[in-house]
Structures are given as C-alpha cells and as structure tokens.
Design a protein around this motif. Structure first.
Motif, short mmCIF file in Angstrom:
data_model
loop_
_atom_site.label_atom_id
_atom_site.label_comp_id
_atom_site.label_asym_id
_atom_site.label_seq_id
_atom_site.Cartn_x
_atom_site.Cartn_y
_atom_site.Cartn_z
N LEU A 126 0.83 -1.21 0.00
CA LEU A 126 0.00 0.00 0.00
C LEU A 126 0.86 1.25 0.00
O LEU A 126 0.56 2.22 -0.71
CB LEU A 126 -0.92 0.00 1.23
CG LEU A 126 -2.18 -0.86 1.17
CD1 LEU A 126 -2.87 -0.85 2.52
CD2 LEU A 126 -3.12 -0.39 0.08
N GLU A 127 1.92 1.24 0.78
CA GLU A 127 2.81 2.41 0.84
C GLU A 127 3.53 2.64 -0.49
O GLU A 127 3.71 3.79 -0.91
CB GLU A 127 3.82 2.23 1.97
CG GLU A 127 3.19 2.34 3.35
CD GLU A 127 4.14 1.96 4.46
OE1 GLU A 127 5.33 1.70 4.15
OE2 GLU A 127 3.72 1.91 5.62
N GLU A 128 3.92 1.55 -1.14
CA GLU A 128 4.54 1.69 -2.47
C GLU A 128 3.54 2.29 -3.45
O GLU A 128 3.90 3.14 -4.28
CB GLU A 128 5.01 0.33 -2.96
CG GLU A 128 6.23 -0.21 -2.22
CD GLU A 128 6.61 -1.59 -2.69
OE1 GLU A 128 6.01 -2.07 -3.68
OE2 GLU A 128 7.51 -2.22 -2.09
N LEU A 129 2.29 1.86 -3.36
CA LEU A 129 1.26 2.39 -4.25
C LEU A 129 0.97 3.86 -3.92
O LEU A 129 0.71 4.67 -4.81
CB LEU A 129 -0.02 1.56 -4.11
CG LEU A 129 -1.11 1.78 -5.16
CD1 LEU A 129 -0.58 1.49 -6.56
CD2 LEU A 129 -2.31 0.91 -4.87
N ASP A 130 1.03 4.21 -2.64
CA ASP A 130 0.82 5.61 -2.23
C ASP A 130 1.88 6.52 -2.84
O ASP A 130 1.61 7.68 -3.16
CB ASP A 130 0.88 5.74 -0.71
CG ASP A 130 -0.30 5.07 -0.03
OD1 ASP A 130 -1.28 4.78 -0.71
OD2 ASP A 130 -0.21 4.82 1.19
N ALA A 131 3.11 5.98 -2.97
CA ALA A 131 4.23 6.81 -3.42
C ALA A 131 4.28 6.99 -4.94
O ALA A 131 5.07 7.78 -5.44
CB ALA A 131 5.55 6.19 -2.95
N VAL A 132 3.44 6.25 -5.67
CA VAL A 132 3.43 6.36 -7.12
C VAL A 132 2.95 7.74 -7.54
O VAL A 132 1.97 8.27 -7.00
CB VAL A 132 2.53 5.27 -7.75
CG1 VAL A 132 2.38 5.48 -9.25
CG2 VAL A 132 3.10 3.89 -7.47
N GLU A 133 3.66 8.33 -8.49
CA GLU A 133 3.27 9.66 -8.98
C GLU A 133 1.98 9.55 -9.79
O GLU A 133 1.83 8.69 -10.65
CB GLU A 133 4.39 10.23 -9.85
CG GLU A 133 4.16 11.67 -10.26
CD GLU A 133 5.34 12.27 -11.00
OE1 GLU A 133 5.16 13.32 -11.64
OE2 GLU A 133 6.42 11.66 -10.96
N ARG A 134 1.03 10.42 -9.50
CA ARG A 134 -0.28 10.37 -10.16
C ARG A 134 -0.66 11.75 -10.69
O ARG A 134 -0.15 12.76 -10.23
CB ARG A 134 -1.37 9.93 -9.17
CG ARG A 134 -1.10 8.60 -8.50
CD ARG A 134 -1.99 8.41 -7.29
NE ARG A 134 -1.65 7.17 -6.60
CZ ARG A 134 -2.16 6.01 -6.88
NH1 ARG A 134 -3.07 5.91 -7.85
NH2 ARG A 134 -1.81 4.92 -6.24
N VAL A 135 -1.58 11.73 -11.63
CA VAL A 135 -2.15 12.97 -12.14
C VAL A 135 -3.67 12.84 -12.02
O VAL A 135 -4.29 12.04 -12.71
CB VAL A 135 -1.76 13.22 -13.61
CG1 VAL A 135 -2.41 14.50 -14.10
CG2 VAL A 135 -0.25 13.29 -13.75
N ALA A 136 -4.25 13.60 -11.13
CA ALA A 136 -5.70 13.52 -10.88
C ALA A 136 -6.45 14.38 -11.89
O ALA A 136 -5.96 15.40 -12.36
CB ALA A 136 -6.01 13.97 -9.46
N PHE A 137 -7.68 13.97 -12.21
CA PHE A 137 -8.48 14.77 -13.12
C PHE A 137 -9.08 15.95 -12.37
O PHE A 137 -9.09 16.02 -11.14
CB PHE A 137 -9.58 13.92 -13.77
CG PHE A 137 -10.52 13.25 -12.79
CD1 PHE A 137 -11.51 13.98 -12.16
CD2 PHE A 137 -10.42 11.90 -12.54
CE1 PHE A 137 -12.38 13.37 -11.27
CE2 PHE A 137 -11.28 11.28 -11.66
CZ PHE A 137 -12.27 12.02 -11.01
N LEU A 138 -9.60 16.91 -13.13
CA LEU A 138 -10.20 18.10 -12.55
C LEU A 138 -11.59 17.77 -12.02
O LEU A 138 -12.27 16.88 -12.52
CB LEU A 138 -10.30 19.21 -13.59
CG LEU A 138 -8.98 19.72 -14.20
CD1 LEU A 138 -9.26 20.76 -15.28
CD2 LEU A 138 -8.09 20.30 -13.12
N GLY A 139 -12.02 18.51 -11.01
CA GLY A 139 -13.35 18.33 -10.47
C GLY A 139 -13.41 17.25 -9.40
O GLY A 139 -12.42 16.61 -9.07
N ALA A 140 -14.65 17.07 -8.89
CA ALA A 140 -14.86 16.10 -7.81
C ALA A 140 -15.64 14.89 -8.27
O ALA A 140 -15.97 14.04 -7.47
CB ALA A 140 -15.61 16.78 -6.66
N ALA A 141 -15.95 14.80 -9.58
CA ALA A 141 -16.70 13.68 -10.15
C ALA A 141 -18.07 13.55 -9.47
O ALA A 141 -18.52 12.45 -9.16
CB ALA A 141 -15.92 12.38 -10.04
N ARG A 142 -18.72 14.67 -9.25
CA ARG A 142 -20.06 14.67 -8.66
C ARG A 142 -21.08 15.16 -9.69
O ARG A 142 -20.77 15.98 -10.55
CB ARG A 142 -20.12 15.57 -7.43
CG ARG A 142 -19.26 15.13 -6.27
CD ARG A 142 -19.62 15.92 -5.01
NE ARG A 142 -18.78 15.53 -3.88
CZ ARG A 142 -17.70 16.19 -3.50
NH1 ARG A 142 -17.32 17.26 -4.17
NH2 ARG A 142 -16.99 15.78 -2.47
#
Length: 554
Positions: free
Chosen positions: A322-338
């Motif tokens: 889980l910690e390794e997955l937490d450390a992966v660099e990510r790019v989140a989309f805009l908005g809150a998906a609501r």
C-alpha cells in the motif's frame, strides 16, 4: 540486512502502526483488557479443579459440587469476556479494511497508478482482508503475553521455586527464536503478496487477449506461462508455510520440554523421590495438580503470539505494498466527479497554448476552436497526443501550460464537473456494465426514445437480433456484438445522454470498411441532429466526414 535497510524497515513498521493500529487503538485496548481478564479466570478454575480432585483422594466428596459450580461459572464468564473482546476486535478490523479499501478505490478512480487494474483488484479484494488477523490477533496476543505469563509465573513461584525456575528458563527462549523466525516470515510473506498481484495481472492480460492468442495459435505458450506463474506462487506460498511450521516446531519443542520437566518434578515430588524445589512444606497433591494445570496455559500465550506473529508479517507485507502504491506519482483529473447542473451558455471550446505533463515530458496540444453544431477531426501519428487531447478537453488530464476555454469560461477545478455534464465520450474500447441493455443505454428512457436513438445510431437492427432484445446482458466486453456494433451502441447511448458535445476516440479502429462506414454514418447523423463532434482518428474516411481537420503534432 544493512543499517539503512533496517532503519527503512523500522520506519515502515512505525508508519504502518500509525496508519492501521492507532485509529482503532481504543478498541484494541478494551479487547485486550477483556481477553486478559478472561485468561486470569483459568488459574482460579484450575485451583478449584485441583482442590476437588485432592478432596476425592482424601475422601472429602463434598468439595465436588462447590468446585463444579465455580468451574462452570468461571467458564461462562470467560466465554462472555472472549465474545465481547472478539466483537471489539472484528469491529476494529472491519472499520480498518473498509477505510483502506474505500481510500484505495476512491484514489484509483480519480488518479490511476501505472499498474494493472488486476493488481489493484488483488490488493483490494485478496490482500486487504489479510489485515484482519493482524488486528484481531496480534495486539491482543501481545497484551496477553505481557501479563498472563508473569501472573502464572508468580503463582508458580509461590508454590515451588523449582517449577517457577523451569518456566522462567524455557519461557523467554520462545520469543527469542520467534523473533528470529519472524524476520524470515515477513520477507517470505512480502514475496508471496507480490506474486499474487503478478499472477492476477497476467491472468487478466491473457483473458483480455484470448481471441488474439487463439488466432495466433499461442494457447500452449500462454498455458505454459500461466503454469510457470502458478508454480512460482506455489513455491512462495510453501516458503511461507515452511517458516510457519519452523516457528511452530520451535515453540512446541520448548513448550513440551517445559511442561514435561514440571510434570517430572511434580510426579517425583509426590512420590517422595525429590525433596527440594518447594519452600517450607513439600508439594501436596492439590498443589502439584494445580501446577500441572497452569503450566500449559503459561505457554499458551506464547503459542497465540507465535500464530499472530505470522499474521503480523502478512499484514506488514500488505502495508508495504500500500505504501509503495501511495508513493506512485499520479495525475488527478479536474473536479470532484459529482453530479451537478450543466455549465450554462452555448457550446463552445477553445484550446490556446495548452500542454499537459505526460510521461515525464511536456506534450503540447493543438490550438483550435469549436462552436455549437461543428465537427472536428484530430489527426496525427500514433503517440502524437490525440487521445490525450480528448482527455484534456474532458478535464481528465490537468494542464501544465496554457488554458482551455469552455462555454466562455476557463476549464478549471470548479467548472470541470459542470462541463462534463455536457459531454459524452465514445471510447476506443467500449465497456458494458452488468445490467440489461435498456438500462445501460438510459435507465430513464422510454421504449420510443430508446428505439429512436438506436435508429439514429444505425444500431436498431443490432438490438433486434439479440436474443432478449433490450433486455439482453452483453457482459463487460460486449459479448454477442462485434466491435463496430458496440461502438454504434455507444453512439446511441451518447444520443440518449442528451449531451451536446460528443468526443469519439478512434471510432473506426480495427473495423472493416463496411462496418466503419456504418459507424461514420451514425456519427454524421449525430452532427445532423445538432451535436458537436470531436473525433480522434487515423481514418481518412472519418476526417473526410468532419467540418474541419486539426493536425496533432508529436
């Protein structure tokens, strides 16, 4: 293990403890106290039993009823305390697993890591439940082993310093060997967890490519690869089991030696062959039986801890992943998906100097404008950024440079959800949820609207020949329809969504000319019905049907 590695391991364990144990520490303390209280009842029950048996030998049968009542009441109280402790423990475990799973799924839905969905699924479904034994067994076992053996040792010393000395020597050896074995257990568990994820990823990859594998005659090779991975998982699982059996053997050896030595001491003392080991008076039958009854319980706490030690190792392995997955660099989309009200104003779109950070490089997007009712084809070589441009327009990829203007406003975190309420996406690989086709197309549409949209998308004959028509379940990958038919169903769904702007990613990829022509016809009908279109394509027939062509340069 080097000193930096040891420091990293300690830091990882500390973080895992803060993340998993600290939020439920109160419940664990209460459960531990109840469990310890339950364990403290046994010496009293053992005393009552020894008292009754010694009475039988001396002919005092009147002790039986009193001892039996005390023994039964103690057993009932102990069972109640254990049940209450279990309720606290499993509630804490359920809360922890639910929290971690929700965080994992929410994060992956918003910003995917660069690993396969099969590995994510394995972590969420197969590995996270391994936290439960760690939470429900290890910390209670630690609390019990820190109190109960000390109490039983003190009671043993009260009656016999020799018996107490036996427990004092054999007891501490168990944690020492258990700690040594535990290091190997944690590493073996980590390798096993990695192999589980790898095998799931390979299985999903082969299943998704099964048609190609069969066409290429590579079934035997795929089977051999799967067999190799399964064998690797078996080897790593057996390694974990070997470590578990080794620790159990060490534990049982010292436990058996300790209990046997006390049994020999008590037996020879009662026979009069040993005259030392007690304080002032020799051991009687009652005292000897009492010591024999509590000696196994002294080692039982260590047994419980040994079993829970492997649960802890498995839990720490999951936390490391889980910690390794937490450390992966990510790019989140805009908005809150609501769900939100659509962005107001006439449909318009403009890209000006926009670029995204993609695969460690800045990828520039083309500059162009689109107004209501217009259609644009994005053309360019593979990897140029056509699909990325569509994702940026939908707010699924944030910009590193420039800006995108939608309906006269800048596309940002606040406007993204409202903008997406006016967009429908036709992906290159259609996905169908496990529900009736009519509900997948639009759960609120009536029969007339459904067939009208299907006709507009050149998909009415597709549904007509399905065995259950609009009540057919197509399955996740669209079983029962071809790729071109699936894309026309996607067009029908876009029509029923009522969204004005349609984004289509390679709608004719891998289709024969006749099927591609039907898809193109359905897209033209969308435009004629007043929709705006942006299509990423390599197909000259597609961009020939659009109003304008925009070149995407790598």
């Amino acid at each position: 293990m080097t000193r930096p590695q040891q420091q990293d391991t300690k830091s990882s364990r500390r973080l895992a403890n803060e993340r998993i144990i600290v939020p439920v520490a109160h419940q664990l303390r209460v459960a531990g106290a109840l469990s310890v209280a339950s364990g403290l009842i046994w010496p009293a029950q053992a005393g009552a039993l020894a008292w009754a048996i010694s009475g039988w030998v001396m002919g005092e049968m009147n002790r039986t009823n009193i001892a039996a009542l005390f023994f039964v009441l103690g057993g009932l109280l102990s069972a109640h305390l254990k049940r209450a402790a279990g309720a606290y423990l499993f509630d804490a475990a359920d809360q922890t697993i639910a929290r971690e799973r929700a965080a994992l799924i929410s994060r992956e839905a918003r910003a995917r890591a660069g690993i396969s969905s099969a590995e994510i699924a394995a972590l969420a479904v197969q590995k996270l439940p391994l936290l439960q034994p760690w939470i429900t067994r290890y910390h209670v076992a630690m609390m019990r082993v820190s109190i109960l053996p000390v109490v039983l040792l003190a009671v043993t010393f009260w009656f016999s310093w020799a018996a107490g000395l036996v427990l004092l020597v054999t007891g501490p050896l168990i944690p020492v060997f258990m700690a040594l074995v535990g290091m190997a257990a944690e590493e073996a568990s980590r390798r096993q967890m990695v192999e589980v994820g790898t095998m799931n990823a390979m299985l999903m990859d082969r299943l998704s490519a099964m048609l190609d594998i069969r066409l290429l005659g590579a079934i035997d090779r795929a089977s051999a690869e799967f067999e190799e991975r399964a064998e690797a998982l078996r080897v790593k699982t057996m390694a974990v089991l070997r470590v578990a059996f080794l620790s159990s053997t060490v534990l049982e050896l010292f436990s058996a030696i300790g209990v046997a030595m006390i049994a020999v001491f008590v037996g020879f003392t009662l026979l009069g062959e040993i005259t030392f080991g007690s304080w002032e008076t020799p051991l009687g039958l009652g005292e000897g039986l009492f010591l024999l009854l509590i000696a196994p319980e002294f080692f039982q706490s260590f047994r419980d801890l040994a079993a829970a030690w492997h649960d802890r190792a498995a839990g720490l392995s999951v936390m490391a992943e889980l910690e390794e997955l937490d450390a992966v660099e990510r790019v989140a989309f805009l908005g809150a998906a609501r769900a939100t009200a659509p962005l107001s104003g006439p449909i318009s779109l403009e890209l000006c100097g926009a670029a995204v950070a993609y695969s460690e490089r800045i990828l520039p997007l083309p500059n162009f404008k689109l107004n209501a009712g217009e259609s644009v084809a994005l053309v360019g070589p593979s990897g140029a950024g056509k699909s990325t441009t569509l994702e940026a327009i939908a707010g699924l990829v944030p910009l590193a440079l420039g800006h995108i203007t939608v309906c006269g406003e800048t596309l940002d975190e606040d406007k993204a959800d409202a903008w997406r309420a006016r967009i429908a996406l036709i992906p290159q690989k259609p996905h169908f949820s496990d529900q009736r086709l009519r509900h997948w197309l639009d759960p609120d549409a009536d029969e007339a609207d459904l067939w009208g949209a299907l006709t507009l998308a050149e998909a009415d004959r597709i549904v007509a020949r399905l065995p259950d028509g609009l009540d057919t379940h197509l399955g996740e990958t669209g079983g029962g329809v071809s790729g071109g038919e699936a894309r026309r169903l996607m067009v029908a769904r876009a029509v029923l969504s009522g969204r004005e702007l349609i984004l289509a990613d390679e709608p004719t990829a891998d289709l024969d000319p006749e099927t591609a022509a039907l898809v193109i016809a359905s897209l033209k009908r969308l435009k004629d019905a007043g929709h705006s279109l942006i299509v990423a394509t390599h197909d000259p027939a597609v961009f020939g049907a659009m109003d304008a062509t925009v070149k995407v340069k790598p």
